[in-house]
Design an enzyme around this catalytic site. Sequence first.
Site, PDB file in Angstrom:
ATOM      1  N   CYS A  48      -1.971   5.151   4.125  1.00  0.00           N
ATOM      2  CA  CYS A  48      -1.632   4.441   3.051  1.00  0.00           C
ATOM      3  C   CYS A  48      -1.999   2.965   3.146  1.00  0.00           C
ATOM      4  CB  CYS A  48      -0.004   4.487   2.557  1.00  0.00           C
ATOM      5  SG  CYS A  48       0.171   6.282   2.056  1.00  0.00           S
ATOM      6  N   GLU A  99       2.461   6.306  -2.066  1.00  0.00           N
ATOM      7  CA  GLU A  99       1.637   5.102  -2.613  1.00  0.00           C
ATOM      8  C   GLU A  99       0.431   5.470  -2.937  1.00  0.00           C
ATOM      9  OE1 GLU A  99       4.173   4.238   1.442  1.00  0.00           O
ATOM     10  OE2 GLU A  99       3.287   6.114   0.466  1.00  0.00           O
ATOM     11  N   GLU A 119       4.229  17.266  -1.015  1.00  0.00           N
ATOM     12  CA  GLU A 119       3.900  18.038   0.164  1.00  0.00           C
ATOM     13  C   GLU A 119       3.268  19.460  -0.042  1.00  0.00           C
ATOM     14  OE1 GLU A 119       7.240  16.193   3.232  1.00  0.00           O
ATOM     15  OE2 GLU A 119       7.262  18.286   2.391  1.00  0.00           O
ATOM     16  N   CYS A 129       2.736   4.776   5.894  1.00  0.00           N
ATOM     17  CA  CYS A 129       1.931   5.327   6.789  1.00  0.00           C
ATOM     18  C   CYS A 129       0.519   4.466   7.199  1.00  0.00           C
ATOM     19  CB  CYS A 129       1.858   6.938   6.642  1.00  0.00           C
ATOM     20  SG  CYS A 129       0.657   7.182   5.556  1.00  0.00           S
ATOM     21  N   ASN A 151       5.694  11.238  -3.113  1.00  0.00           N
ATOM     22  CA  ASN A 151       4.940  12.084  -2.216  1.00  0.00           C
ATOM     23  C   ASN A 151       5.079  13.668  -2.545  1.00  0.00           C
ATOM     24  OD1 ASN A 151       7.776  12.000  -1.535  1.00  0.00           O
ATOM     25  ND2 ASN A 151       7.234  13.084   0.446  1.00  0.00           N
ATOM     26  N   CYS A 192       0.878  11.083   0.061  1.00  0.00           N
ATOM     27  CA  CYS A 192       2.047   9.942  -0.104  1.00  0.00           C
ATOM     28  C   CYS A 192       2.155   9.582  -1.388  1.00  0.00           C
ATOM     29  CB  CYS A 192       1.781   8.978   1.019  1.00  0.00           C
ATOM     30  SG  CYS A 192       1.699   9.746   2.717  1.00  0.00           S
TER      31      CYS A 192
END
Length: 160
Positions: free
Chosen positions: A115, A75, A64, A112, A62, A73
């Site tokens: 994803c 993934e 940010e 999430c 990830n 993310c």
Amino acid sequence: MQEKNITIQYQNFDNISDLPSQMQMLIQEARAAQQNSYAPYSKFNVGAALLLDNNKTVQGSNQENASYPIGLCAERTAISACVALYPNEKINAIAIVANSQTTEVKFPVAPCGICRQVLLETESKQKSDIQILLHGNDGSTFVFKSIKDLLPLHFDAEYL
């Protein structure tokens, strides 16, 4: 009115050593990817690793941003890297690990919603399932046959 239930099936391994060696390796790759996580705001570090049809692995973590919506993310970074590096290879499996710098995260953490939708689209595009391995810091691993198991009422191209 009828009340109905949706059930999902998955395998629960209590210890990483109970998994086949290829799955153990993929989880270790996800842990290595997690080291590249940039999470100064959430303090929630995630790593993902993909196992491709050609037996290569691709990592993602990830990333940010102070403008929260543009963060990525783990993934999705892994899938994007895979498409860039190996556009014609199918993804057979993804391992996902997560840890918080502020609270204890023992159990496996699921992807999430965004994803899950990206994984669903990837499965649809490649016309084959992607095995999902969610590994927790307690040593347990949940293994799903497909993202559809985590997204049973999914939205896909059939609705368009």
